[in-house]
Design a protein around this motif. Structure first.
Motif, PDB file in Angstrom:
ATOM      1  N   MET A  37       0.988  -1.267   0.018  1.00 25.12           N
ATOM      2  CA  MET A  37      -0.057   0.049   0.022  1.00 25.12           C
ATOM      3  C   MET A  37       1.044   1.395   0.025  1.00 25.12           C
ATOM      4  O   MET A  37       0.601   2.321  -0.652  1.00 25.12           O
ATOM      5  N   ALA A  38       1.939   1.305   0.909  1.00 22.94           N
ATOM      6  CA  ALA A  38       2.824   2.262   0.920  1.00 22.94           C
ATOM      7  C   ALA A  38       3.358   2.607  -0.503  1.00 22.94           C
ATOM      8  O   ALA A  38       3.729   3.917  -0.928  1.00 22.94           O
ATOM      9  N   VAL A  41       0.846   4.551  -2.474  1.00 25.12           N
ATOM     10  CA  VAL A  41       0.607   6.087  -2.156  1.00 25.12           C
ATOM     11  C   VAL A  41       1.777   7.029  -2.399  1.00 25.12           C
ATOM     12  O   VAL A  41       1.935   8.071  -2.669  1.00 25.12           O
ATOM     13  N   THR A 112       2.580   7.302   9.321  1.00 25.20           N
ATOM     14  CA  THR A 112       2.429   5.917   8.828  1.00 25.20           C
ATOM     15  C   THR A 112       3.811   5.251   9.575  1.00 25.20           C
ATOM     16  O   THR A 112       3.909   4.021   9.726  1.00 25.20           O
ATOM     17  N   THR A 277      -8.739   0.096   2.711  1.00 27.73           N
ATOM     18  CA  THR A 277      -7.732  -0.646   3.453  1.00 27.73           C
ATOM     19  C   THR A 277      -6.688   0.185   4.404  1.00 27.73           C
ATOM     20  O   THR A 277      -6.620   0.006   5.465  1.00 27.73           O
ATOM     21  N   HIS A 278      -6.329   1.353   3.791  1.00 25.80           N
ATOM     22  CA  HIS A 278      -5.492   2.279   4.503  1.00 25.80           C
ATOM     23  C   HIS A 278      -6.247   2.720   5.909  1.00 25.80           C
ATOM     24  O   HIS A 278      -5.744   2.605   7.042  1.00 25.80           O
ATOM     25  N   LYS A 279      -7.464   3.254   5.999  1.00 24.78           N
ATOM     26  CA  LYS A 279      -8.047   3.657   7.130  1.00 24.78           C
ATOM     27  C   LYS A 279      -8.461   2.618   7.978  1.00 24.78           C
ATOM     28  O   LYS A 279      -8.373   2.853   9.279  1.00 24.78           O
ATOM     29  N   ASP A 281      -6.629  -0.143   8.600  1.00 28.26           N
ATOM     30  CA  ASP A 281      -5.226  -0.341   9.193  1.00 28.26           C
ATOM     31  C   ASP A 281      -4.923   0.677  10.203  1.00 28.26           C
ATOM     32  O   ASP A 281      -4.314   0.212  11.225  1.00 28.26           O
TER      33      ASP A 281
END
Length: 345
Positions: A37-38, A41, A112, A277-279, A281
């Protein structure tokens, strides 16, 4: 006992020396998912940055995410373990216009990065195999170096908001009465340094999270996902206010909101799957940071506040997970054998 007898005994005990343990598989899986994911982004951020110094630290972060993702992939492949899907190039639109200002990228990396330190720090003592332990040690060191670079750059640009200062005590003292723990009635003592630390940390987390969610609300395509982000923004803002008031009651400064660092773009740089997924996590990580805060809060009102916030965040994360499952986006982590189904014939 001979080496062969020792290996046979070890095999019978289900403790194969070179086989990955559940802890190793779980942490490797989480590392791959988070860094996949990183990568998405950070590649988008790279396409929309003007400041050369901030570009350099984004490059450092992206190189780290690339390296960790590839290393986990190599380990899983070598062990004959399925490689997770995670987030891919299909989940990012590198041509989307800017959604956040350059300054926000530094706050985001700090936000993060703290989550990464938590994941890797817990992993190190649980890793049995030396190669896996060394990998997570490297993850931890590299992430700490990244956050140090981020803090140095924030400071150099006059953007570093420091936690509150408190007076230097005249002498060492010992607590003499149980009312030190009181927080609701009577003579309530001032916040002590560890309480201030964790309140401030979570104010900072909520300020960053709120800005992320402002952008995600503008960019989401599905109404179901957009409404979830709106609810998350309301929760982050409400909890920011609750924790900020604890500091203001003591005449202590706090971290400002950063919603002004979000542009007016409504073109989504990320898939709804990635943003959801980001939020999930990051709110799940909030449960851990609130739990740490609760453990270090001696005043009853402060610990009760964090306990309430944990419940609200936990319910929000569960609702997000249900949405992910409904949309077919929730990738299942590796799990233990289902002995019940295996014995049903």
């Amino acid at each position: 006992m001979s080496k062969l007898q020792h290996e046979e005994k070890t095999e019978m005990e289900g403790n194969t020396p070179n086989k990955l343990t559940s802890a190793e598989v779980g942490k490797l899986w989480a590392t791959f998912m988070g860094n996949s994911m990183a990568r998405c982004v950070l590649r988008y951020f790279q396409q929309n940055v003007d400041d050369a110094d901030i570009r350099n630290v984004l490059n450092e972060a992206l190189q780290l995410a690339d390296r960790l993702t590839q290393t986990v992939k190599d380990i899983f492949t070598r062990e004959g373990h399925p490689v997770p899907v995670g987030l891919t190039d299909d989940d990012v639109n590198l041509k989307a216009p800017r959604l956040y200002a350059d300054e926000f990228y530094l706050h985001y990396l700090k936000y993060t990065g703290k989550a990464g330190i938590s994941i890797y720090g817990i992993a190190v003592p649980l890793m049995s195999r030396q190669d896996i332990r060394e990998f997570f040690t490297d993850c931890l060191k590299s992430t700490i170096n990244l956050i140090n670079d981020v803090n140095d750059l924030l400071d150099a640009k006059g953007l570093l908001v420091k936690p509150p200062y408190i007076p230097v005590p005249d002498k060492i003292d010992f607590i003499k009465k149980q009312r030190y723990l009181d927080g609701f009635f009577g003579d309530i003592r001032p916040l002590q340094s560890l309480e201030i630390t964790h309140i401030y940390d979570n104010v900072q987390n909520n300020a960053t999270s709120c800005a992320v969610l402002v952008g995600f609300c503008q960019a989401a395509k599905l109404d179901q996902v957009r409404n979830y982000f709106k609810r998350g923004k309301d929760i982050a803002l409400k909890q920011y206010d609750i924790l900020t008031k604890l500091l203001h009651k003591e005449d202590l400064p706090t971290h400002p909101l950063m919603n002004h660092l979000v542009t007016d773009s409504t073109v989504s740089p990320f898939s709804d799957k990635l943003m959801l997924t980001h939020k999930i996590d990051m709110f799940a990580m909030r449960v851990r940071t609130y739990g740490n805060a609760l453990a270090f809060s001696a005043r009853h009102d402060v610990s009760a506040t964090f306990a309430r916030l944990i419940m609200e965040v936990g319910n929000y994360v569960e609702d997000g997970a249900n949405t992910m499952i409904d949309l077919g986006w929730m990738e299942q982590p590796p799990q233990a054998a289902d002995r019940k189904s295996l014995t049903m014939g």
